[in-house]
Design an enzyme around this catalytic site. Structure first.
Site, PDB file in Angstrom:
ATOM      1  CE  LYS A  74      -4.171  -1.992   2.046  1.00 57.08           C
ATOM      2  NZ  LYS A  74      -5.207  -1.863   3.107  1.00 57.08           N
ATOM      3  CG  ASP A 110      -8.525   0.054   3.511  1.00 56.76           C
ATOM      4  OD1 ASP A 110      -9.250  -0.807   2.983  1.00 56.76           O
ATOM      5  OD2 ASP A 110      -7.283   0.016   3.466  1.00 56.76           O
TER       6      ASP A 110
END
Length: 293
Positions: A74, A110
């Site tokens: 990420k 997220d």
């Protein structure tokens, strides 16, 4: 609706990470593509740490329609894309990449997915509520940032490393604080964002499961919502203990679906059929638990 066969016009999306073969993302997205009759297919590509920038470059060269990004890529994907959304820039992490006019755009769904899950699935609005987040890693940071943006009155962070806790608290601005574990007792929402209880925790390099629960379940009780971001197993020891104390509980499957639905919308421009995605995920998890060959 009949199953579409890949053709020369089929769009490709994929999840990248390491390990990634356990991912439910192909199940979720392929079920959604089929339900809406979209000529897309979703695959999983194992991409080792240090190769995230290569995957982003390949996306642009090959015209891949979307990437989901998981551990351990990420941060390096965030550094490799052409543009970052404000959330992704604040977190320094990307879990979704889209291709816009030949340029790669990094998103982070997220946190916004977590808030959508709270509101839509649990009927819990963080606005004006007190939250405690256990952990200070990537998942915790996304949740902390999103809860503050959603109007939480306080976001407390519990972590064994004070420096990491303080850095995570800063993502919540004036409502972020490093708090002791006992603060769980006064929270409306408690989120376990640690790997404790994860079924496949041993498969992640450098992650060792601590021998203790993320917080003392005796601190939890009626009127509180306890959310474990882990979805496999569906009931972790912490969830079981929280339920026994009278707290409302939820695991991370709803978050997985909510963040995937937002990525689906980014890539296709259409609302995701979340009911179909949820059913596909539940079926896939049940098949994993079934010992029948």
């Amino acid at each position: 609706m009949g199953t579409l066969r890949p053709s020369g016009s089929t769009r490709l999306a994929a999840v990248i990470g390491d390990p990634v073969r356990h991912s439910l993302s192909p199940v979720l997205h392929n079920a959604a593509f089929e339900a809406l009759g979209l000529d897309w297919v979703f695959l999983a590509f194992e991409v080792a740490a240090g190769r995230g920038a290569d995957a982003v470059a390949a996306m642009a060269v090959l015209g891949i329609g979307g990437l989901s990004v998981t551990m351990p890529l990420k941060a390096e994907v965030a550094a490799a894309v052409d543009e970052l959304t404000p959330d992704a820039a604040a977190l320094g992490a990307v879990n979704c990449v889209s291709l816009r006019d030949g340029r790669t755009v990094g998103h982070n769904t997220d946190g916004s997915g977590f808030v959508a899950f709270l509101r839509n699935d649990e009927g819990f609005d963080p606005d004006g509520r007190r939250a405690v987040v256990l952990g200070a890693g990537g998942a915790a940071r996304a949740v902390i940032h999103a809860l503050a943006a959603a109007g939480a009155a306080e976001v407390g962070i519990v972590n064994r490393t004070p420096g990491r806790a303080a850095a995570a608290a800063r993502l919540a601005g004036s409502v972020g604080n490093v708090v002791p574990a006992e603060a769980v007792a006064d929270a409306d929402l408690v989120v376990n964002a640690t790997p404790v209880g994860m079924a496949n925790v041993a498969t992640f390099p450098g992650v060792d499961e601590p021998p203790v629960m993320p917080s003392d379940p005796a601190l939890l009780g009626p009127g509180q919502l306890a959310v474990d971001l882990i979805y496999e197993p569906a009931s972790t020891p912490w969830i079981i203990a929280a339920r026994s104390r009278g707290a409302s509980v939820a695991n991370g499957l709803g978050l997985l679906i909510a963040q995937a639905a937002q990525a689906f919308r980014i890539w296709t421009g259409q609302d995701a059929p979340t009911g179909v995605m949820s059913g596909a995920a539940v079926g896939a998890l049940a098949a994993r638990d079934d010992p029948t060959p």
